[in-house]
Design a protein around this motif. Structure first.
Motif, short mmCIF file in Angstrom:
data_model
loop_
_atom_site.label_atom_id
_atom_site.label_comp_id
_atom_site.label_asym_id
_atom_site.label_seq_id
_atom_site.Cartn_x
_atom_site.Cartn_y
_atom_site.Cartn_z
N SER A 176 0.80 -1.23 0.00
CA SER A 176 0.00 0.00 0.00
C SER A 176 0.83 1.28 0.00
O SER A 176 0.40 2.29 -0.57
CB SER A 176 -0.93 0.02 1.22
OG SER A 176 -0.19 -0.01 2.42
N ALA A 177 2.02 1.26 0.62
CA ALA A 177 2.81 2.50 0.73
C ALA A 177 3.20 3.06 -0.64
O ALA A 177 2.96 4.25 -0.90
CB ALA A 177 4.03 2.26 1.60
N GLY A 180 -0.02 4.34 -2.46
CA GLY A 180 -0.58 5.52 -1.82
C GLY A 180 0.26 6.77 -2.01
O GLY A 180 -0.25 7.85 -2.31
N ILE A 181 1.57 6.63 -1.85
CA ILE A 181 2.47 7.79 -1.98
C ILE A 181 2.51 8.29 -3.42
O ILE A 181 2.41 9.50 -3.68
CB ILE A 181 3.89 7.42 -1.48
CG1 ILE A 181 3.86 7.15 0.03
CG2 ILE A 181 4.88 8.54 -1.81
CD1 ILE A 181 5.14 6.58 0.58
N PHE A 182 2.63 7.38 -4.39
CA PHE A 182 2.67 7.79 -5.79
C PHE A 182 1.34 8.41 -6.23
O PHE A 182 1.31 9.34 -7.04
CB PHE A 182 3.01 6.60 -6.69
CG PHE A 182 4.42 6.11 -6.54
CD1 PHE A 182 5.42 6.96 -6.08
CD2 PHE A 182 4.78 4.80 -6.86
CE1 PHE A 182 6.73 6.53 -5.93
CE2 PHE A 182 6.08 4.36 -6.72
CZ PHE A 182 7.05 5.22 -6.25
N SER A 183 0.24 7.89 -5.67
CA SER A 183 -1.07 8.48 -5.99
C SER A 183 -1.16 9.90 -5.48
O SER A 183 -1.66 10.80 -6.17
CB SER A 183 -2.20 7.63 -5.36
OG SER A 183 -2.21 6.33 -5.90
N ALA A 184 -0.66 10.14 -4.27
CA ALA A 184 -0.66 11.49 -3.71
C ALA A 184 0.22 12.43 -4.53
O ALA A 184 -0.13 13.60 -4.76
CB ALA A 184 -0.20 11.45 -2.26
N VAL A 185 1.37 11.92 -4.96
CA VAL A 185 2.27 12.74 -5.79
C VAL A 185 1.58 13.13 -7.09
O VAL A 185 1.66 14.29 -7.54
CB VAL A 185 3.58 11.97 -6.08
CG1 VAL A 185 4.40 12.69 -7.15
CG2 VAL A 185 4.40 11.83 -4.80
N SER A 241 -4.37 -3.54 2.48
CA SER A 241 -3.75 -2.52 1.64
C SER A 241 -4.80 -1.59 1.05
O SER A 241 -4.59 -0.37 0.97
CB SER A 241 -2.95 -3.18 0.51
OG SER A 241 -1.91 -3.97 1.03
N ILE A 242 -5.94 -2.14 0.64
CA ILE A 242 -7.03 -1.32 0.12
C ILE A 242 -7.58 -0.42 1.21
O ILE A 242 -7.88 0.76 0.98
CB ILE A 242 -8.12 -2.21 -0.47
CG1 ILE A 242 -7.57 -3.07 -1.61
CG2 ILE A 242 -9.28 -1.36 -0.99
CD1 ILE A 242 -8.56 -4.09 -2.15
N ILE A 243 -7.70 -0.96 2.43
CA ILE A 243 -8.20 -0.17 3.56
C ILE A 243 -7.27 0.98 3.88
O ILE A 243 -7.71 2.09 4.23
CB ILE A 243 -8.38 -1.08 4.79
CG1 ILE A 243 -9.44 -2.15 4.52
CG2 ILE A 243 -8.75 -0.26 6.03
CD1 ILE A 243 -9.61 -3.14 5.66
N LEU A 244 -5.96 0.76 3.75
CA LEU A 244 -4.97 1.78 4.12
C LEU A 244 -4.82 2.90 3.10
O LEU A 244 -4.36 4.00 3.44
CB LEU A 244 -3.60 1.12 4.32
CG LEU A 244 -3.46 0.11 5.45
CD1 LEU A 244 -2.04 -0.42 5.50
CD2 LEU A 244 -3.83 0.71 6.79
N LEU A 245 -5.18 2.63 1.85
CA LEU A 245 -4.93 3.61 0.79
C LEU A 245 -5.50 5.00 1.08
O LEU A 245 -4.79 6.01 0.91
CB LEU A 245 -5.47 3.08 -0.55
CG LEU A 245 -4.59 2.06 -1.27
CD1 LEU A 245 -5.24 1.59 -2.55
CD2 LEU A 245 -3.21 2.63 -1.55
#
Length: 379
Positions: A176-177, A180-185, A241-245
């Motif tokens: 998930s990390a 999630g990080i690349f999506s935010a970027v 991982s889906i929950i953490l996104l």
């Protein structure tokens, strides 16, 4: 009513609400600690949950006529034993050259016997229900040559659940990390305001609001059955991982927004590309916020139960694979649930609760300490 009286009333309400919140926290923690503290011990933290019984082969040593040996010493296996409340021979001490350290199981694999293991059978002789320590010593001293012993390694511990929880944290963050990080970027650095960005944010907000049991149902249907991962570490980690996104994306977005616009302009003005600016300037400065996102994710993983109940299983064992028959395992929260629902064991459940509280407190402390250190380093 005068203005001063109104101010005092409002101030009293604020203080009262704050005090009530602290009181609730103290009551909850106090209840867990009082009920669970009697169950906390080194054995509880380091043993398997289930007793483990194994047959071993050992070469009994020749009996030696020695004096001054402590009570319960068995010369044939060069070990000291004691009797538990069931009249079983419990090993309390092993000599350096004890043949028990060279024992092998039925698969001819090394299975060294250790302290606190229980000898329940020696050859055809049962070592159970004995009331006299001297009788147990005499029985075991009658052994000679290669002897088969039945060894029971006591359970009653949470080691498998602790290991499974750590596995779940590592695998879930590994998946998930980066996403999630690349999506935010992308959302902060590349996406342009418009319908697409609004749709993405709407989806993230809705993902954050979905109950975890819904994620568990999806994971059970898709990962466990359709993908045929069975109840396993990987099925549970993919669901988590889906929950953490949403948490990782939202927190990382806020960290990226906090980076001054001048940092980007200065880097681009010096000839750096967009990607170089993100890699060398923006992400390093946003690292404290990103670490907070990951630590919040760890807290969510540690506390999750509903989703894992339907994807990772409830078996109290250390998973031996990522997926398949031997990959199922219960985390600490799952074991708490099954203890209360199936066994009504409040003491052990609260003891696990103490372990979880310690983990959560450590995560919060680590989050603050790491953030403070990185901010001081960047200042």
């Amino acid at each position: 009513m005068s203005r001063k009286a109104k101010d005092n009333l409002v101030r009293g309400a604020i203080y009262g609400c704050a005090g009530f919140t602290v009181l609730i926290l103290v009551v909850i923690i106090g209840f867990i600690v009082i009920k669970g503290l009697p169950g906390i011990s080194i054995d509880f933290l380091t043993r398997d949950y289930e007793d483990k019984t194994t047959y071993i082969s050992v070469d009994a040593a020749e009996q030696e006529q020695t004096s001054g040996q402590e009570e319960g010493y068995v010369s044939s296996i060069k070990a000291v034993i004691g009797l538990n409340d069931k009249g079983q021979a419990v090993i309390t001490k092993l000599d350096e050259d004890s043949p028990l350290k060279e024992a092998k199981n039925t698969k001819n694999e090394a299975y060294p016997v250790s302290k606190k293991d229980i000898i329940t059978k020696a050859g055809d002789l049962k070592i159970e229900g004995i009331s006299s320590l001297s009788d147990a010593v005499s029985s075991l001293n009658g052994l000679s040559g290669n002897v088969k012993l039945k060894i029971t390694r006591p359970g009653g511990g949470i080691l498998p659940m602790v290991v499974t929880t750590l596995y779940m944290i590592g695998i879930s963050l590994l998946i998930s990390a980066p996403v999630g990080i690349f999506s935010a970027v992308y959302l902060i650095e590349y996406a342009k305001p418009g319908r697409l960005m609004s749709t993405i944010h709407f989806a993230i907000q809705n993902l954050a609001g979905i109950p975890s049991i819904i994620y568990g149902l999806f994971g059970s249907l898709f990962f466990v059955k359709v993908c045929r991962l069975q109840y396993s570490l990987l099925a549970g980690a993919l669901t988590l991982s889906i929950i953490l996104l949403p948490t990782i994306i939202t927190t990382t977005e806020e960290a990226l927004k906090a980076i001054p616009k001048t940092y980007r302009e200065s880097s681009l003005g010096l000839g750096a590309t967009k990607l170089q600016t993100i890699n060398k300037v923006i992400l390093p400065n946003a690292m404290p916020g990103i670490l907070v996102a990951l630590l919040l994710g760890i807290g969510r993983i540690v506390g999750e139960s509903a989703a894992l109940l339907l994807t990772a299983g409830t078996v109290a064992q250390i998973p031996q694979a990522l997926f398949g028959n031997s990959a199922s395992g219960a985390t600490l929260t799952i074991k708490m649930y099954t203890l209360m629902k199936e066994e009504n064991d409040l003491t052990t459940a609260c003891a696990i609760g103490i372990v979880l509280l310690v983990i959560i407190i450590f995560i919060n402390w680590a989050s603050k300490a790491i953030t403070k250190r990185l901010l001081k380093k960047g200042a």
